[in-house]
Structure formats: C-alpha cells, structure tokens
Design a protein around this motif. Structure first.
Motif, PDB file in Angstrom:
ATOM      1  N   TYR A   1       0.788  -1.220   0.000  1.00 10.93           N
ATOM      2  CA  TYR A   1       0.000   0.000   0.000  1.00 10.93           C
ATOM      3  C   TYR A   1       0.829   1.283   0.000  1.00 10.93           C
ATOM      4  CZ  TYR A   1      -3.580  -3.380   1.222  1.00 10.93           C
ATOM      5  OH  TYR A   1      -4.424  -4.463   1.218  1.00 10.93           O
ATOM      6  N   SER A   2       2.122   1.171  -0.192  1.00 12.83           N
ATOM      7  CA  SER A   2       2.954   2.370  -0.313  1.00 12.83           C
ATOM      8  C   SER A   2       3.980   2.138  -1.410  1.00 12.83           C
ATOM      9  CB  SER A   2       3.665   2.673   1.017  1.00 12.83           C
ATOM     10  OG  SER A   2       4.815   1.850   1.174  1.00 12.83           O
ATOM     11  N   GLU A   3       4.720   3.179  -1.709  1.00 13.96           N
ATOM     12  CA  GLU A   3       5.774   3.057  -2.717  1.00 13.96           C
ATOM     13  C   GLU A   3       7.150   3.128  -2.077  1.00 13.96           C
ATOM     14  OE1 GLU A   3       5.068   5.823  -5.854  1.00 13.96           O
ATOM     15  OE2 GLU A   3       3.087   5.025  -6.331  1.00 13.96           O
ATOM     16  N   MET A   4       7.235   2.885  -0.777  1.00 13.36           N
ATOM     17  CA  MET A   4       8.527   2.863  -0.081  1.00 13.36           C
ATOM     18  C   MET A   4       9.382   1.724  -0.634  1.00 13.36           C
ATOM     19  SD  MET A   4       7.357   3.501   3.893  1.00 13.36           S
ATOM     20  CE  MET A   4       9.071   3.424   4.497  1.00 13.36           C
ATOM     21  N   SER A   5      10.661   1.966  -0.763  1.00 13.36           N
ATOM     22  CA  SER A   5      11.579   0.937  -1.244  1.00 13.36           C
ATOM     23  C   SER A   5      11.844  -0.068  -0.129  1.00 13.36           C
ATOM     24  CB  SER A   5      12.899   1.568  -1.675  1.00 13.36           C
ATOM     25  OG  SER A   5      13.596   2.055  -0.523  1.00 13.36           O
ATOM     26  N   PRO A   6      12.270  -1.287  -0.475  1.00 10.35           N
ATOM     27  CA  PRO A   6      12.618  -2.259   0.556  1.00 10.35           C
ATOM     28  C   PRO A   6      13.662  -1.729   1.544  1.00 10.35           C
ATOM     29  CG  PRO A   6      12.405  -3.372  -1.540  1.00 10.35           C
ATOM     30  CD  PRO A   6      12.289  -1.898  -1.821  1.00 10.35           C
ATOM     31  N   LEU A   7      14.605  -0.936   1.061  1.00 11.08           N
ATOM     32  CA  LEU A   7      15.613  -0.360   1.954  1.00 11.08           C
ATOM     33  C   LEU A   7      14.952   0.591   2.961  1.00 11.08           C
ATOM     34  CD1 LEU A   7      18.459   0.218   2.936  1.00 11.08           C
ATOM     35  CD2 LEU A   7      18.704   1.890   1.071  1.00 11.08           C
ATOM     36  N   ASP A   8      14.051   1.453   2.463  1.00 11.61           N
ATOM     37  CA  ASP A   8      13.363   2.390   3.353  1.00 11.61           C
ATOM     38  C   ASP A   8      12.508   1.650   4.377  1.00 11.61           C
ATOM     39  OD1 ASP A   8      14.462   4.589   2.140  1.00 11.61           O
ATOM     40  OD2 ASP A   8      12.780   4.890   0.756  1.00 11.61           O
TER      41      ASP A   8
ATOM     42  N   SER B   1      13.467  -0.736  11.638  1.00 12.66           N
ATOM     43  CA  SER B   1      14.668  -0.937  12.482  1.00 12.66           C
ATOM     44  C   SER B   1      15.286  -2.329  12.366  1.00 12.66           C
ATOM     45  CB  SER B   1      14.322  -0.641  13.954  1.00 12.66           C
ATOM     46  OG  SER B   1      14.025   0.719  14.138  1.00 12.66           O
ATOM     47  N   PHE B   2      15.313  -2.857  11.134  1.00 10.18           N
ATOM     48  CA  PHE B   2      16.091  -4.078  10.920  1.00 10.18           C
ATOM     49  C   PHE B   2      17.563  -3.691  10.933  1.00 10.18           C
ATOM     50  CE2 PHE B   2      12.038  -5.656   9.426  1.00 10.18           C
ATOM     51  CZ  PHE B   2      12.070  -7.003   9.774  1.00 10.18           C
ATOM     52  N   SER B   3      18.417  -4.600  11.352  1.00  8.67           N
ATOM     53  CA  SER B   3      19.838  -4.278  11.492  1.00  8.67           C
ATOM     54  C   SER B   3      20.491  -3.941  10.160  1.00  8.67           C
ATOM     55  CB  SER B   3      20.576  -5.449  12.153  1.00  8.67           C
ATOM     56  OG  SER B   3      20.413  -6.640  11.400  1.00  8.67           O
ATOM     57  N   SER B   4      19.948  -4.506   9.055  1.00  5.18           N
ATOM     58  CA  SER B   4      20.469  -4.217   7.723  1.00  5.18           C
ATOM     59  C   SER B   4      19.430  -4.629   6.697  1.00  5.18           C
ATOM     60  CB  SER B   4      21.773  -4.979   7.467  1.00  5.18           C
ATOM     61  OG  SER B   4      21.520  -6.378   7.430  1.00  5.18           O
ATOM     62  N   GLN B   5      19.615  -4.175   5.456  1.00  2.00           N
ATOM     63  CA  GLN B   5      18.683  -4.579   4.409  1.00  2.00           C
ATOM     64  C   GLN B   5      18.765  -6.077   4.151  1.00  2.00           C
ATOM     65  OE1 GLN B   5      19.235  -2.672   0.609  1.00  2.00           O
ATOM     66  NE2 GLN B   5      17.243  -3.311  -0.166  1.00  2.00           N
TER      67      GLN B   5
ATOM     68  N   GLU C   1      12.001 -15.806   4.890  1.00  2.00           N
ATOM     69  CA  GLU C   1      11.699 -16.925   5.787  1.00  2.00           C
ATOM     70  C   GLU C   1      10.212 -16.970   6.128  1.00  2.00           C
ATOM     71  OE1 GLU C   1      15.951 -17.176   8.260  1.00  2.00           O
ATOM     72  OE2 GLU C   1      14.192 -16.231   9.157  1.00  2.00           O
ATOM     73  N   GLU C   2       9.602 -15.792   6.259  1.00  2.00           N
ATOM     74  CA  GLU C   2       8.201 -15.731   6.663  1.00  2.00           C
ATOM     75  C   GLU C   2       7.229 -15.850   5.492  1.00  2.00           C
ATOM     76  OE1 GLU C   2       6.860 -15.570   9.775  1.00  2.00           O
ATOM     77  OE2 GLU C   2       8.912 -15.907  10.474  1.00  2.00           O
ATOM     78  N   THR C   3       7.588 -15.325   4.314  1.00  2.00           N
ATOM     79  CA  THR C   3       6.631 -15.266   3.199  1.00  2.00           C
ATOM     80  C   THR C   3       6.981 -16.163   2.016  1.00  2.00           C
ATOM     81  OG1 THR C   3       7.768 -13.455   2.048  1.00  2.00           O
ATOM     82  CG2 THR C   3       6.192 -12.853   3.800  1.00  2.00           C
ATOM     83  N   GLY C   4       8.242 -16.576   1.952  1.00  2.41           N
ATOM     84  CA  GLY C   4       8.663 -17.367   0.797  1.00  2.41           C
ATOM     85  C   GLY C   4       9.128 -16.506  -0.364  1.00  2.41           C
ATOM     86  N   TYR C   5       9.070 -15.179  -0.207  1.00  9.63           N
ATOM     87  CA  TYR C   5       9.486 -14.249  -1.254  1.00  9.63           C
ATOM     88  C   TYR C   5      10.461 -13.227  -0.663  1.00  9.63           C
ATOM     89  CZ  TYR C   5       5.164 -15.783  -3.627  1.00  9.63           C
ATOM     90  OH  TYR C   5       4.166 -16.511  -4.204  1.00  9.63           O
ATOM     91  N   THR C   6      11.302 -12.671  -1.530  1.00  8.19           N
ATOM     92  CA  THR C   6      12.061 -11.493  -1.115  1.00  8.19           C
ATOM     93  C   THR C   6      11.086 -10.315  -1.159  1.00  8.19           C
ATOM     94  OG1 THR C   6      12.716 -10.833  -3.346  1.00  8.19           O
ATOM     95  CG2 THR C   6      14.139 -12.425  -2.185  1.00  8.19           C
ATOM     96  N   PRO C   7      11.382  -9.198  -0.493  1.00 11.24           N
ATOM     97  CA  PRO C   7      10.485  -8.042  -0.577  1.00 11.24           C
ATOM     98  C   PRO C   7      10.229  -7.588  -2.020  1.00 11.24           C
ATOM     99  CG  PRO C   7      12.044  -7.746   1.206  1.00 11.24           C
ATOM    100  CD  PRO C   7      12.469  -8.970   0.481  1.00 11.24           C
ATOM    101  N   ALA C   8      11.268  -7.580  -2.835  1.00  9.03           N
ATOM    102  CA  ALA C   8      11.100  -7.158  -4.227  1.00  9.03           C
ATOM    103  C   ALA C   8      10.186  -8.114  -4.981  1.00  9.03           C
ATOM    104  CB  ALA C   8      12.461  -7.077  -4.918  1.00  9.03           C
ATOM    105  N   GLU C   9      10.368  -9.418  -4.771  1.00  6.39           N
ATOM    106  CA  GLU C   9       9.518 -10.419  -5.427  1.00  6.39           C
ATOM    107  C   GLU C   9       8.070 -10.281  -4.973  1.00  6.39           C
ATOM    108  OE1 GLU C   9      12.890 -13.982  -5.906  1.00  6.39           O
ATOM    109  OE2 GLU C   9      11.519 -13.929  -4.169  1.00  6.39           O
TER     110      GLU C   9
END
Length: 264
Positions: free
Chosen positions: A217-224, A230-234, A243-251
């Motif tokens: 529902y937004s156009e925020m990038s996976p990095l943003d 507050s993940f330790s890194s991208q 691990e939770e969804t079976g997809y990378t955020p981009a996928e």
C-alpha cells in the motif's frame, strides 16, 4: 444540577444554555413518548457488544440492528450524516470492548480509524449501512480468531500492545519486561506458554506483517522499509522476510503490489 449563585442577591439560577438544553430534553422525551419512539434497551446493546468481543458471529448477526433502525435514535436531520454518526459510535464502542477482551490496542484503534475514514468518503445510506455490517463482522471475526487460543494474561497483553506500538523501534525482551514491570525470564516463559511462540518470533512476524502492508500500500523501497522497521540491515530484512513469506520483498511487491494498490 449545575447552578450559579448571585453574589448580590444570593439567588440561584441555571445558565441560559442549560435551561435551553433541559427544555429541549423535556420536549424531546415527551414527543418520543407520544410517538412511541424508544431507544434500544441498554441490556440489548451490551449483549451486542459482548457478542462482538466474544467472536460469536451467530449472536452478532441476531443482535445487530440496521443503522436505519428507529431504536438507534436520530442524531442528524441529514439521513447520510445520521448514519455516519451512528457508525462512528458503533466502531468506537466495539474498539473499546475488543481491547478489553485482548485485541492489541494499536490494532483496534487503527482499524477504527480506517473504517471511520472510509465512512467519511461515502455518500449514500446503502454504502454506509454496508460498511457498518462489514466492520462489525470484521471485528467479530478477529476476536473469534483471537479467542481460539487460550486467554492471555495481563502481562502478555501489555507486552503485545507494546510491540504493536513500537514496531519501528528495536525491541528487546528487557524493554518489554521493564514496560510490563515483571521479571524478564518470567515474561519470556509466560509469553511462550500463552502465545506458543517466543517474544523474538512474535516481534519478527509482526514486523514482517507491517512490511507486507508497506509493500502493498505504499511506494517505499525495501531499503526504506528495512530502515523504518529498524532491521539491522537490508540483507537481514530480506532474509527474515523470505523466511516468513517465501518471497524477497522485491519479489513480493512485483507479484502482489498492483492488485492490492488498485483495490485497497
């Protein structure tokens, strides 16, 4: 009764505004009595809200009145605005009953905000009535799902509420224990017993759920998104998300974004 005492004469009198209100109250009660108009009995109203917070869909369907029902009273001479006011009252009451029964406060209040904003945009009585029915059954369904597990204790409910409110921060078991004012070891053990998952696992799943909504529902990038939650890194965000969804955020965004964004 509120009164004002005259310092000059010692006489008492009511402010003009209160006299006007009392006069209108008396007039409206008389008119309603003459026309056979009554409000919904208090015990019936409580039974409805109790059914929602208990997740009892059958009872909710039996007790739920259409927004146009005369027993609900008239709050505005404008029919559309009248229904909107009743919808807002309904969702405000349901929200508080559901929080009392264990729904995370932040989720309950945010869900309420979503439905009120939707109602504000509607222009017909049928649309508002349909949204009213949708929100009532939505809250009921969520409470039904919540009640499938055992009821949570106050420390666990407080911990869950804290997590919901602080998904954009780094959260530790020590933070939660300090917030709830119990021993950290005790809270970890109690949380695992009642939710069937560790605190760390619960936080991870909650952050991924929030990330899913941001991707849809937004156009925020996976990095943003990784930074916002507050993940330790991208790379850590990508690993946890997959691990939770079976997809990378981009996928995930590529597969599901357009459908959900165009049909929120």
């Amino acid at each position: 009764m509120d009164v004002i005492i005259s310092h000059r004469t010692g006489e008492t009198f009511m402010p003009a505004e209160k006299q006007t209100t009392d006069k209108k109250l008396s007039k409206d009660i008389f008119r309603n009595r003459e026309n056979g108009i009554t409000h919904l009995p208090y015990d019936r109203e409580l039974a409805f809200y109790d059914a929602v917070k208990s997740g009892d869909e059958e009872a909710v369907r039996a007790l739920m009145l259409p927004l146009k029902d005369s027993n609900l009273g008239v709050l505005s001479d404008n029919p559309v605005r009248n229904l909107k006011y009743h919808l807002i009252i309904t969702v405000a009451m349901i929200t508080r009953f559901c929080i009392e029964a264990g729904m995370p406060a932040e989720s309950a209040y945010t869900l309420s905000d979503i439905y009120i904003k939707q109602a504000d945009r509607l222009q017909s009585e049928d649309e508002i009535s349909g949204l009213h029915r949708t929100l009532v059954l939505d809250y009921t369904g969520r409470m039904k799902a919540l009640s499938r597990g055992s009821a949570c204790s106050r420390p666990v409910i407080l911990a869950v509420n804290y997590i919901e409110k602080h998904l954009h921060d780094r959260i530790s078991s020590a933070d939660l224990a300090a917030c709830v004012a119990v021993n950290k070891t005790y809270l970890c053990r109690l949380f695992k017993k009642e939710t069937r998952q560790t605190i760390g696992s619960y936080i991870k799943k909650a952050k991924v759920k929030a990330a899913v909504n941001m991707l849809l529902y937004s156009e925020m990038s996976p990095l943003d998104i990784a930074l916002a939650l507050s993940f330790s890194s991208q790379s850590h965000f990508i690993k946890v998300f997959k691990e939770e969804t079976g997809y990378t955020p981009a996928e995930y965004r590529k597969r599901f974004f357009s459908t959900h964004f165009n049909n929120p």
